[in-house]
Motif scaffolding. Sequence first.
Motif, PDB file in Angstrom:
ATOM      1  N   ASP A 179      44.230 -62.220   4.554  1.00 34.34           N
ATOM      2  CA  ASP A 179      45.110 -62.760   3.781  1.00 34.34           C
ATOM      3  C   ASP A 179      46.204 -64.067   4.074  1.00 34.34           C
ATOM      4  N   THR A 219      44.316 -71.900  -4.278  1.00 34.35           N
ATOM      5  CA  THR A 219      44.726 -71.136  -5.191  1.00 34.35           C
ATOM      6  C   THR A 219      43.789 -70.912  -5.663  1.00 34.35           C
ATOM      7  N   PHE A 269      42.234 -68.141  -3.718  1.00 30.72           N
ATOM      8  CA  PHE A 269      43.381 -66.754  -3.730  1.00 30.72           C
ATOM      9  C   PHE A 269      43.251 -65.946  -5.698  1.00 30.72           C
ATOM     10  N   PHE A 270      42.950 -67.079  -6.381  1.00 33.03           N
ATOM     11  CA  PHE A 270      42.707 -66.547  -7.557  1.00 33.03           C
ATOM     12  C   PHE A 270      41.743 -66.162  -7.825  1.00 33.03           C
ATOM     13  N   GLN A 276      41.175 -63.149  -6.528  1.00 35.05           N
ATOM     14  CA  GLN A 276      42.157 -61.979  -7.138  1.00 35.05           C
ATOM     15  C   GLN A 276      41.815 -61.190  -8.305  1.00 35.05           C
ATOM     16  N   TYR A 323      38.430 -59.444  -6.433  1.00 29.57           N
ATOM     17  CA  TYR A 323      38.264 -58.170  -5.058  1.00 29.57           C
ATOM     18  C   TYR A 323      39.642 -58.206  -5.164  1.00 29.57           C
ATOM     19  N   LYS A 324      40.466 -57.339  -5.747  1.00 32.73           N
ATOM     20  CA  LYS A 324      42.180 -57.357  -5.566  1.00 32.73           C
ATOM     21  C   LYS A 324      42.643 -56.182  -4.481  1.00 32.73           C
ATOM     22  N   ASN A 325      43.489 -56.675  -3.750  1.00 35.05           N
ATOM     23  CA  ASN A 325      43.768 -55.635  -2.747  1.00 35.05           C
ATOM     24  C   ASN A 325      45.090 -55.781  -2.840  1.00 35.05           C
ATOM     25  N   ARG A 333      47.024 -59.172  -1.455  1.00 35.69           N
ATOM     26  CA  ARG A 333      46.746 -60.427  -1.982  1.00 35.69           C
ATOM     27  C   ARG A 333      47.862 -59.973  -4.022  1.00 35.69           C
ATOM     28  N   ASP A 334      48.519 -58.670  -3.988  1.00 31.56           N
ATOM     29  CA  ASP A 334      48.925 -58.186  -5.093  1.00 31.56           C
ATOM     30  C   ASP A 334      50.646 -58.658  -5.170  1.00 31.56           C
ATOM     31  N   GLU A 384      50.560 -62.994  -5.081  1.00 32.45           N
ATOM     32  CA  GLU A 384      50.619 -63.463  -6.237  1.00 32.45           C
ATOM     33  C   GLU A 384      52.132 -63.135  -7.792  1.00 32.45           C
ATOM     34  N   ARG A 385      52.532 -61.803  -6.809  1.00 29.59           N
ATOM     35  CA  ARG A 385      53.805 -61.179  -7.073  1.00 29.59           C
ATOM     36  C   ARG A 385      55.271 -62.361  -7.262  1.00 29.59           C
TER      37      ARG A 385
END
Length: 167
Positions: free
Chosen positions: A29, A77, A80-81, A84, A87-89, A92-93, A96-97
């Motif tokens: 990450d 990207t 990453f996307f 996302q 498999y979010k974590n 990575r959230d 993204e923010r």
Amino acid sequence: MPADNFASNPFAAASPLPMNYPQFDKIQDTDFTPAFDIGMSRQLKEIEAIANNPAAPTFANTIAEMEKTGLVLDRATNVFFNLQGTYKNDARDAIERDYAPKFSAHRDAIMLNATLFARIKTLYDARATLGLDPSDLRLLERRYEDFVRSGAALEDAQKTRIRAINT
């Protein structure tokens, strides 16, 4: 990660795997933010070189060159996307923010670049005389439409408002 250490980042170069599949076993990450930062910086330099090319605009020196920009950013990207979406974590959230407004500003820096748009518009206006094959003609038309829909044809005050809304 400083730029001089970026060579060890898995997004610094194309994957050696078939069809450029990402090397997920090498991706952490913490690799994303340096790839995003360096990728955006490099792409803006590439775009500026195209926009400020002193030669008259041609499909080759404008549209085709634009298609070659942002390779590091695209690699990072895309992975990453996709992650996302599957498999979010928390890490990575947070990325993204933090990066949503940066990505928006980056896209605006390209799509609202008046010098670049002038080159594209010149080609678009002359498209019937350029002798382009159907796929190149369609690419030119799509790029022109993308820029117009993003606000490139607006007045400066309107572009400023678009940037504020997008951020």
